[in-house]
Design an enzyme around this catalytic site. Structure first.
Site, PDB file in Angstrom:
ATOM      1  CB  SER A  49      14.681  -9.275  -3.845  1.00  0.00           C
ATOM      2  OG  SER A  49      15.217  -9.213  -2.533  1.00  0.00           O
ATOM      3  CG  ASP A  82      10.996 -10.172  -6.993  1.00  0.00           C
ATOM      4  OD1 ASP A  82      10.329  -9.977  -8.025  1.00  0.00           O
ATOM      5  OD2 ASP A  82      10.682  -9.709  -5.869  1.00  0.00           O
ATOM      6  CG  HIS A 180       6.860  -3.373  -4.906  1.00  0.00           C
ATOM      7  ND1 HIS A 180       7.231  -2.762  -6.077  1.00  0.00           N
ATOM      8  CD2 HIS A 180       6.841  -4.709  -5.173  1.00  0.00           C
ATOM      9  CE1 HIS A 180       7.442  -3.680  -7.011  1.00  0.00           C
ATOM     10  NE2 HIS A 180       7.214  -4.870  -6.489  1.00  0.00           N
ATOM     11  CG  HIS A 212       5.847  -7.361  -9.549  1.00  0.00           C
ATOM     12  ND1 HIS A 212       7.105  -7.542  -9.019  1.00  0.00           N
ATOM     13  CD2 HIS A 212       5.823  -8.072 -10.703  1.00  0.00           C
ATOM     14  CE1 HIS A 212       7.813  -8.308  -9.822  1.00  0.00           C
ATOM     15  NE2 HIS A 212       7.057  -8.649 -10.855  1.00  0.00           N
ATOM     16  N   GLY A 213       3.393  -6.414  -6.217  1.00  0.00           N
ATOM     17  CA  GLY A 213       2.766  -5.569  -5.193  1.00  0.00           C
ATOM     18  C   GLY A 213       1.364  -6.040  -4.854  1.00  0.00           C
ATOM     19  CG  ASN A 255       5.667 -11.102  -7.755  1.00  0.00           C
ATOM     20  OD1 ASN A 255       5.389 -12.133  -8.351  1.00  0.00           O
ATOM     21  ND2 ASN A 255       6.709 -10.352  -8.066  1.00  0.00           N
ATOM     22  CG  ASP A 257       8.620  -9.652   0.409  1.00  0.00           C
ATOM     23  OD1 ASP A 257       8.621 -10.306   1.480  1.00  0.00           O
ATOM     24  OD2 ASP A 257       9.602  -8.977   0.053  1.00  0.00           O
TER      25      ASP A 257
HETATM   26  P1  13P Z   1       4.150  -6.905  -1.921  1.00  0.00           P
HETATM   27  O1  13P Z   1       4.971  -5.822  -1.304  1.00  0.00           O
HETATM   28  O2  13P Z   1       2.744  -6.427  -2.176  1.00  0.00           O
HETATM   29  O3  13P Z   1       4.147  -8.153  -1.143  1.00  0.00           O
HETATM   30  O4  13P Z   1       4.766  -7.225  -3.370  1.00  0.00           O
HETATM   31  C1  13P Z   1       5.891  -8.058  -3.489  1.00  0.00           C
HETATM   32  C2  13P Z   1       6.479  -8.038  -4.854  1.00  0.00           C
HETATM   33  O5  13P Z   1       5.923  -7.552  -5.819  1.00  0.00           O
HETATM   34  C3  13P Z   1       7.794  -8.676  -5.013  1.00  0.00           C
HETATM   35  O6  13P Z   1       8.309  -8.510  -6.289  1.00  0.00           O
HETATM   36  O1  G3H Z   2       9.583  -6.153  -4.819  1.00  0.00           O
HETATM   37  C1  G3H Z   2      10.087  -6.136  -3.721  1.00  0.00           C
HETATM   38  C2  G3H Z   2      10.098  -7.332  -2.845  1.00  0.00           C
HETATM   39  O2  G3H Z   2       9.182  -7.142  -1.792  1.00  0.00           O
HETATM   40  C3  G3H Z   2      11.478  -7.599  -2.340  1.00  0.00           C
HETATM   41  O3  G3H Z   2      11.834  -6.669  -1.384  1.00  0.00           O
HETATM   42  O4  G3H Z   2      13.987  -5.802  -2.270  1.00  0.00           O
HETATM   43  O5  G3H Z   2      13.373  -5.535   0.158  1.00  0.00           O
HETATM   44  O6  G3H Z   2      13.977  -7.788  -0.763  1.00  0.00           O
HETATM   45  P1  G3H Z   2      13.412  -6.428  -1.052  1.00  0.00           P
HETATM   46 ZN    ZN Z   3       7.797  -6.694  -7.258  1.00  0.00          ZN
END
Ligand code: 13P
Ligand code: G3H
Ligand code: ZN
Length: 309
Positions: A49, A82, A180, A212-213, A255, A257
């Site tokens: 990201s 990302d 997210h 995502h999310g 995705n 994270d």
């Molecule tokens: P999460 O916060 O659900 O892990 O989603 C991550 C994401 O979409 C990164 O682009």
């Molecule tokens: O979409 C968001 C991802 O979880 C990345 O998070 O922008 O804090 O690195 P970040």
């Molecule tokens: Zn995302």
């Protein structure tokens, strides 16, 4: 092997499974992810990201991902940006060796999203790089952009078809109720699978969608964080059966994270609290790296992405 996402998405679509796209910020996370993928024999997307670039310095992350590619030449690895917010960051990543970039124009109106995405697609394609775009707005925080509860909007299937036709983007992130972060639902988790089905049906057969999310926010890890001094009450994610279901409905990239963050933080908290006299970072980052690897392996099982090298 460093690859783009075309072949892995094609196989995933046909096989009814999804590729895990994991966010990285440092060496331990990258090592945990690649270790898990190698063991499960799974192609993988490693994504960076804007926040991760700011934290680690883009060169370090790129070199660490290159090290993963070198360590496991048998694993197809896509290096992906990302949530690229503008054409400039996408161009920088294309120029520095990324094989895939996301231009996230979802915060703009439809016409501006089309224009911006097309600009990035034209540049990336001229360099052999694939592009993910986003239509519809997810709630939650990503880097500097915060979409408040109630201000997200689901992807319109008609617009999705027009958007893909006009921009030529290689994959499309859709909004169907995920968000997210660690607090995705206040009541029962719910995703709009009818909308997902409609979007997938109207797009050309084989067109890869992105979720995502999509972290599950596994209760065991929230509880571990809280047990060892954390304070994350009410965290809730997307149930695993919903992720598996989406993976069979044209979603080729999922995705993740937050689940990695929780696993890592839980293990670091535990190690620090159980060994108060320790001040060797390897003694808490090592278990955190192992936890990332275990989490990635579990996720790959849920995505159905095992033994696909
Ligand atoms: P999460 O916060 O659900 O892990 O989603 C991550 C994401 O979409 C990164 O682009
Ligand atoms: O979409 C968001 C991802 O979880 C990345 O998070 O922008 O804090 O690195 P970040
Ligand atoms: Zn995302």
């Amino acid at each position: 092997m460093l690859v783009d996402t075309k072949e892995m998405f094609k196989k995933a679509y046909e096989g009814g499974y999804a590729i895990g796209a994991f966010n990285v910020n440092n060496m331990e996370i990258i090592q945990g992810i690649i270790g898990g993928c190698a063991e499960k024999k799974s192609p993988i997307i490693i994504q960076v990201s804007a926040g991760a670039r700011k934290y680690a310095n883009p060169i370090y992350l790129r070199k660490l991902i290159e090290a993963a590619v070198e360590e496991h030449p048998e694993v197809p690895i896509a290096m992906h940006l990302d949530h690229g917010a503008d054409a400039d960051i996408c161009r920088q990543c294309v120029d520095s060796g990324f094989t895939s970039v996301m231009i996230d124009g979802s915060h703009h109106d439809f016409e501006e999203n089309v224009r911006l995405t097309k600009e990035v697609v034209d540049y990336a394609h001229s360099k052999g790089v694939v592009v993910e775009a986003e239509l519809g707005k997810l709630e939650g925080v990503e880097d500097d952009v915060k979409v408040a509860k109630g201000e997200g909007s689901y992807t319109d299937p008609d617009q999705a078809v027009e958007f893909v036709e006009r921009t030529g983007c290689d994959s499309l992130a859709v909004a169907i109720g995920t968000s997210h972060g660690a607090f995705k639902f206040q009541g029962d988790p719910k995703l709009d699978f009818e909308r997902l089905e409609e979007i997938s049906k109207r797009l050309p057969k084989g067109y890869p969608l992105v979720l995502h999310g999509a972290s599950t926010v596994i209760p065991e890890f929230v509880e571990l964080c809280n047990k060892y001094g954390g304070d994350i009450p009410g965290a809730k994610g997307v149930p695993e059966d919903m992720i598996s279901k989406a993976s069979k409905m044209g979603v080729c990239k999922v995705n993740i994270d937050t689940d990695l963050r929780l696993a890592m933080t839980a293990m670091i908290r535990k190690a620090l609290q159980e060994n108060p006299s320790n001040f060797d970072p390897r003694k808490y980052l090592g278990p955190a790296r192992d936890a990332i690897k275990e989490m990635v392996m579990h996720k790959l099982d849920i995505l159905g992405n095992v033994n696909h090298l």
